[in-house]
Structures are given as structure tokens and as C-alpha cells.
Design an enzyme around this catalytic site. Structure first.
Site, mmCIF file in Angstrom:
data_model
loop_
_atom_site.group_PDB
_atom_site.id
_atom_site.type_symbol
_atom_site.label_atom_id
_atom_site.label_comp_id
_atom_site.label_asym_id
_atom_site.label_seq_id
_atom_site.Cartn_x
_atom_site.Cartn_y
_atom_site.Cartn_z
ATOM 1 N N SER A 1 27.172 26.834 12.073
ATOM 2 C CA SER A 1 26.168 27.260 11.092
ATOM 3 C C SER A 1 26.857 28.086 9.999
ATOM 4 C CB SER A 1 25.043 28.029 11.784
ATOM 5 O OG SER A 1 23.937 28.172 10.936
ATOM 6 N N ASP B 1 19.259 17.698 12.443
ATOM 7 C CA ASP B 1 19.312 19.111 12.052
ATOM 8 C C ASP B 1 18.283 19.382 10.963
ATOM 9 O OD1 ASP B 1 19.998 21.708 11.297
ATOM 10 O OD2 ASP B 1 22.137 21.357 11.623
ATOM 11 N N HIS C 1 19.792 21.662 15.075
ATOM 12 C CA HIS C 1 20.868 22.512 14.549
ATOM 13 C C HIS C 1 21.854 22.934 15.629
ATOM 14 C CE1 HIS C 1 22.943 24.986 11.746
ATOM 15 N NE2 HIS C 1 22.566 26.128 12.283
#
Length: 710
Positions: free
Chosen positions: A580, A655, A687
């Protein structure tokens, strides 16, 4: 015994000792940190209302144990087998059990809710929700249950009658769900008034929000599933707050006062049900008004307080009313640089600034019955801790938890007893009972579940940030057979963004168990919490404003400079991995500091902030129209020609947080630059790659590093 016999005996004992040391597998390192190796705790601890007794669960949540503060001797109070036999249910655990009074509990199974009397050993079904119901939210008495079906809001009353609060056929009008993509401390969209006279709820109009396509490969042919995804600088959702009157069946709506796409955040009810307080924040997130509204009419009454900041204002905590017979409230604000507590009257008069700490208040936990003492979590002077304090309405502050570490805390309903469970660097877990005078009794101390396993050690230190002044915390994990005369390759694990802290004073120091597995492969695993990470205050976090990646990268390089001072570090074999924001940092480090790292693995990375969501992204970067220079400098797309090391990019194909467009566009840029990179997709994962597939993910990540960092 002769010398030869002694020699053979010592060798035998030595070999036996070595043979007894077990190795943690990578699968265990990924899946068993909180299971097989999880510390012993008083799982699911709860105070029984209006008593000096407490309960917790054993045998995988199947047995309820009870004890009294008078002697702390636990006995079995209830078993799952007994409850299922008497209710005709097939409950698999007591998780989620709520106490209605000192002898009655509420349990649930597949949307069905049952009360059960511990006195009569009998119970009944009280409420049953539809199969598609989501966001179930009880009122204070647990007699009315609100929930959503698709985009509409309903509730079931104490007579088990289902009532529709909204009836919107337009799927873009969504009621009862979290708004603003769960930023600003928003975790839900349903708010019962204290006496259940009203039901307030968030409503968002997503008509102008762009549809974003995700591919469902489980269909034949594949099917596009569209989500609403508001990208930076584009059209956003338009929020409202509805207030439904249960007696009349009528709803009044509150819209933003200034602009239709302002944020309506941190909704709170006054104890007398006369008012609703809402923190309205402009889209630029630099001007916040705490507004007061009439609950019956929805009419604006006044602005109680205003906060401005040229970087951002981020309300994350609703107004907190410490006493049900007063409309005075506590407001949590970062206006002085740290989250502190301010005591206000409902007309906007500041009665008292209750705390003036140079560390952030994280959460108000509870008050004493009189509402004169407020208990809250805060890090204290050491930001790796999470401690519990109390403060009275005159501003006298007291530390409740005496041992450093990360604490979980439960306060009895009479305010006379505290349950404290914590861990720290040296303590897997310890459970304490504390009386009002501060005297503590140890209820449970967990053994070290890693005994008998080859387990490395972690060193926690501080280094100076790139500004030469700010302390940054570092964690260096070494293998169990560490030899300072050898040279070790290093894997840097990075996150680097706001709202996260990688290094904590908890057991394993905030690290994942797979990092210790990696150390046993002959690696050092290093992490630094750079400026912008959590629990350090506004100045520390806000250095990223308008320039995500710039100061964070320089701080990470200071970490590398520290590693260079260690004689046992092979500075030519550095790898980096993150997910991320950490994926953004990993990619940025390989491209903007191309001579430092030999290999990197970036998971779910932001590659250009213009592709990210409005609520989070505009807080830190503004919009491209306002800050094109900042967007250009932070975009990894502009540095692809610099790549020298090996890079693996990973993304979940479904995602909905960092959409896969980020990686696709970066891949296209690499192709145009004739640069070779590696790419791996996890079909249908969002995600984070969760469940058993996470073992595959970490095998992919760590094998890539082991094979390419030679």
C-alpha cells in the site's frame, strides 16, 4: 567417569539440545502468530453489569468463565453446549455476546438474535433479520435493531416489526452506511439517540461519482462489477444526515451548510436527545465547523467551534458527553499540535482545556458514573507505548497503567475496578485487576509460546531524521545464530505513511512473525518509522503535506546510513518490501534512490496520487490543479528510467482501495522505457491478500528477495 566418557556425554547433550530446537515454518509465520503462538489471555473479557463480577471465554470461545473481584477464582458459568440445547441453536462460539443485565445475555446466529437467562436456563428468539441484512446496529437497550439492505435503511422494533426508514430505488442514494470512504473516524452510518426516540443516519448521493470497473473472473464470460470510486480532483459524493422519528415515521435531512460535497463527520447525540452535533469539514479539509442542529426539525442552531489549519484539519472523534444529565461535552482536537481534550458547554464556551500533553490522546474509553473523571488511551512520552490515563474536569491527570507497553483496558460499570491486559518487549501478555486505589492483582501471565523454537532478537533504537533533529524509532531483527563477525544482507520492511506505526512496545515489537522467519534465513530485517507515521503529533505527520514521498524517502535513507555504520551489514545486499503506502515507498526508493537497493517487492502500490481516492489523497496532496508540482515529484511514473535493481510488483485484481490502474500505468511506463520488471496478480483479491492465499503471497515476496539479493 573418565575424560573421554565426559566428552561424549557433553557432545550427546549438546546434540540433543540442538535437536530440540524447532524451526518456525513460513506458513506458521504467516498464519499462526495469533493462534498457535498467540499469548494466553483472558479472551473476550467483559464486566457483568451492576456487579463486581467478570467473565471471559476458554476452549475457543465455547466456555464462559466467571469470577468475582473478591477472590478472582474462576468457575465455569455457561457452556455453548448448554445454550444450544436450550435454545435449539447451533452457535459455534460466544463471540459477540452482549449483557442485557446481570443475568441475561444476548447471542446471535446468522442474523437471528436470542436472549438467554442464566437464572432460568432458558431463552427465546427476539429478532430475526433478513439474510441480506448488513450494518446491524442495536440501540442502547438492545430492543431495536437497525440495519441496511442494499442501499436502504430499516429497523426492527421490540415487537419484531420491520419498518422501512428509507425507500430509495436509485442505487446511487445510499443510506445507513459509512460515508467518506470511512475517513475522519467514520466506522458506520447508523446512530440511535440515547432513548431511541430518533434514528440518525448518514446518506450519500453517489450519482456524480465515477463508476470504476472491476473484473469478476468467476463468471463465464468474465463480468465487470462497477464500484463508485471518487478520484482526487474529480466529482465526489454528496452527504446528508437523516433524522428519523420513530413515533411519527417522518425523516428530516441535514445538508452541508456551505457546499454540497463538504464532509459531515463525527455525529453525536446530546444526552437529552434535543440536539445533534456534526463536524462539517470543507472539501479542502482545512476549515471545520462543529455545528449544532435541532433533532426534531433538523434546523441549524449555531456553530459551537471552528478550527482552521493551512495544511489540514482532521476531526476523528465525535463530541463526548461524560454525564447523561449535562450537555457539557469533551472535544478532542489537534489544534495545539497534539490530540488533547477540551471541555465545552453546548453554547460553545470553553470551560477548561483538560489535557495539555505533548503526546496524542488516542481514544476516550469511559467515565466514572458521576462523569467527573474521563479515562483515555494515550502513548505517553514514549510513542511506542499505549497507556491509560484519567483526567478530572479540573484538568488533574493521572496515569493508571504503571507498566510500559501496549494496554487493553476495561472499566467496571461502577467505576471501581479496571481490567488491564498488556504486552511489551519482554512480556508476551499479562492480565491485571486494578482497584480504584491503584492496587493490582495479577490474574494471568502468559508463558512465552516461542520457547523451544529458533527465534531471533529485535533491537529497538532511535536515529535522527533527515532534519537532523527529530528522533525516529528503528527495529532491527537478527537471526537466533547471529554472528557479529559475519556480513548479513538486509530486508527493509517499510510502510512510511500516516495512520500507521510499525514499531510498538508490544511483544515482537510490532513485527510480523514471518520477519523472524526471514531472519532465520540469514537476514537482518530492518524497519524505521519515518516522519508522517502515527502517534507523534501534527508536525511530525504533516511534513508530507503536498509532497508525499519526499521527506519519507530521506528518512528511510537515514536508516540506511545507520545500517552502514554496523560492521555486520552487507551494504551491497539491501532489499526493500512494503504494501500500500509501503508499496509506494518501495517503488519510490528503487526509482528515486536507484543505487541503494538491489531488489524490491512492492504490493498494492500507489504509483501516481492522481489515481487515489479524494478523502485521503486530497488531505495530504490537495488536487493536481492546486499542486501539480507536488504530484509530479511524487509520481513514480516520472522515474522509471532510473531503475537498476530487480523489482516485483504485486496487486489484487479486485483492489477497491488502491485500484489496479496504479500498477498497470506503471507497467506501461516501464515497457515504454524498455525496462524489465516482474509482475504478479492475485485474482479476485482486494487490497490485502488474506486467508490461506497469504502464505502464497509471502512465499512469493520472500523467495523473490532470497533469489535476487545475492
Amino acid at each position: 567417569m573418565n575424560k573421554i566418557a565426559l566428552l561424549f556425554l557433553s557432545l550427546f547433550l549438546g546434540f540433543s539440545s540442538v535437536a530440540q530446537v524447532k524451526q518456525i515454518t513460513l506458513e506458521e509465520g504467516v498464519l499462526q502468530q495469533g493462534r498457535k503462538f498467540g499469548a494466553d489471555k483472558l479472551t473476550g473479557f467483559q464486566w457483568i453489569p451492576n456487579s463486581n463480577k467478570y467473565v471471559y471465554y476458554t476452549d475457543m470461545w465455547s466456555k464462559m468463565m466467571v469470577a468475582s473481584t473478591s477472590d478472582n477464582k474462576a468457575t465455569e458459568l455457561l457452556s455453548l453446549k448448554e445454550v444450544n440445547a436450550n435454545l435449539g441453536t447451533t452457535l459455534r462460539h460466544f463471540f459477540g455476546t452482549a449483557w442485557l443485565d446481570s443475568s441475561t445475555i444476548l447471542v446471535s446466529e446468522n442474523g437471528k438474535y436470542f436472549t438467554y437467562s442464566l437464572t432460568s436456563k432458558s431463552g427465546k428468539k427476539t429478532i430475526e433479520t433478513p439474510e441480506i441484512a448488513e450494518n446491524q446496529t442495536f440501540d442502547k437497550t438492545k430492543s431495536n435493531l437497525a440495519f441496511t439492505e442494499a442501499n436502504n435503511l430499516y429497523y426492527i422494533n421490540s415487537n419484531n416489526q420491520k419498518k422501512a426508514v428509507t425507500n430509495e430505488s436509485d442505487k446511487a442514494i445510499v443510506s445507513g452506511q459509512a460515508i467518506a470512504r470511512s475517513e475522519f473516524g467514520i466506522v458506520g452510518g447508523i446512530f440511535w439517540s440515547p432513548k431511541s426516540t430518533y434514528l440518525a443516519f448518514y446518506q450519500k448521493d453517489e450519482t456524480e461519482v465515477a463508476d470504476y470497473p472491476l473484473l469478476d473472473i468467476n463468471e463465464t464470460p468474465g463480468k465487470l462489477e462497477s464500484i463508485k470510486y471518487p478520484m482526487i480532483g474529480q466529482k465526489s459524493e454528496k452527504p446528508k444526515v437523516g433524522i428519523y422519528n420513530l413515533a411519527t415515521g417522518k425523516t428530516v435531512f441535514i445538508s452541508p451548510k456551505n457546499n454540497s460535497d463538504d464532509y459531515l463527520t463525527n455525529l453525536a447525540w446530546s444526552p437529552d436527545e434535543k440536539y445533534v452535533l456534526i463536524a462539517e469539514l470543507n472539501r479542502r479539509q482545512n476549515d471545520m465547523n462543529l455545528n449544532l442542529y435541532d433533532a426534531n426539525s433538523g434546523q441549524f442552531i449555531r456553530t459551537i467551534l471552528n478550527e482552521k489549519n493551512p495544511k489540514w484539519v482532521e476531526p476523528e472523534h465525535a463530541a463526548y458527553f461524560p454525564y447523561e444529565k449535562s450537555t457539557n461535552f469533551i472535544w478532542t482536537s489537534e489544534q495545539d499540535g497534539f490530540q488533547n481534550l477540551y471541555y465545552y458547554s453546548i453554547d460553545g464556551k470553553l470551560i477548561k482545556k483538560l489535557t495539555s500533553n505533548t503526546f496524542p490522546v488516542r481514544e476516550i474509553l469511559a467515565t466514572n458514573p458521576a462523569g467527573t473523571e474521563i479515562y483515555f488511551k494515550a502513548s505517553g512520552p514514549n510513542p511506542t507505548n499505549m497507556l491509560v490515563y484519567k483526567v478530572d474536569l479540573k484538568g488533574k491527570q493521572t496515569l493508571i497503567t504503571k507498566e510500559e507497553g501496549v494496554h487493553q483496558f476495561e472499566i467496571s460499570s461502577d467505576g471501581n475496578w479496571f481490567f488491564d491486559e498488556f504486552s511489551n518487549h519482554a512480556t508476551p501478555s499479562k492480565s491485571l485487576l486494578i482497584d480504584k486505589k491503584g492496587k493490582s492483582t495479577t490474574l494471568l501471565t502468559s508463558p512465552n509460546k516461542y520457547d523451544g523454537y529458533a527465534m531471533g532478537t529485535a533491537e529497538i533504537k532511535t536515529i535522527k531524521a533527515a532534519d537532523g533533529q527529530t528522533d525516529l524509532y528503528t527495529r532491527l531483527i537478527k537471526p537466533s545464530n547471529f554472528d557479529p563477525s559475519k556480513k548479513y544482507p538486509v530486508m527493509v520492511y517499510v510502510y512510511g505513511g500516516p495512520k500507521a506505526q510499525m514499531i510498538t512496545n508490544s511483544y515482537l515489537d510490532g513485527a510480523n512473525l514471518w520477519m523472524y522467519w526471514m531472519a532465520e534465513q540469514g537476514y537482518l530485517v530492518f524497519t524505521v518509522d519515518n516522519r508522517s507515521s502515527d502517534n507523534r503529533g501534527f508536525a511530525f505527520e504533516s511534513v508530507i503535506h503536498g509532497q508525499c514521498g519526499t521527506n519519507e524517502i530521506e528518512d528511510q535513507i537515514k536508516g540506511i546510513d545507520y545500517l552502514k555504520t554496523l560492521p555486520y551489514v552487507d551494504i551491497n545486499r539491501l532489499a526493500v518490501h512494503g504494501w500500500s503506502y509501503g508499496g509506494f515507498m518501495t517503488t519510490s526508493l528503487l526509482l528515486r534512490k536507484p543505487d541503494v537497493f538491489k531488489v524490491g517487492v512492492a504490493g498494492g502500490p500507489v504509483t501516481d496520487w492522481k489515481f487515489y481516492e479524494i478523502m485521503y489523497g486530497e488531505r495530504y496532496m490537495d488536487t493536481p490543479a492546486e499542486n501539480q508540482k507536488g504530484f509530479d515529484e511524487s509520481s513514480t511514473l516520472n522515474y522509471v528510467n532510473n531503475l537498476k535493481g530487480k523489482l516485483l510488483l504485486i496487486h489484487g485484481t479486485s483492489d477497491d482501495v488502491v485500484v489496479m490502474q496504479h500498477n498497470y500505468v506503471l507497467l506501461k511506463k516501464f515497457i515504454e522505457a524498455k525496462k524489465q520488471v516482474d509482475f504478479f496478480a492475485y485474482p479476485m483479491h482486494k487490497h490485502n491478500v488474506m486467508g490461506v492465499d497469504r502464505v502464497h503471497l509471502m512465499t512469493k515476496v520472500l523467495t523473490y528477495i532470497l533469489e535476487n539479493n545475492k
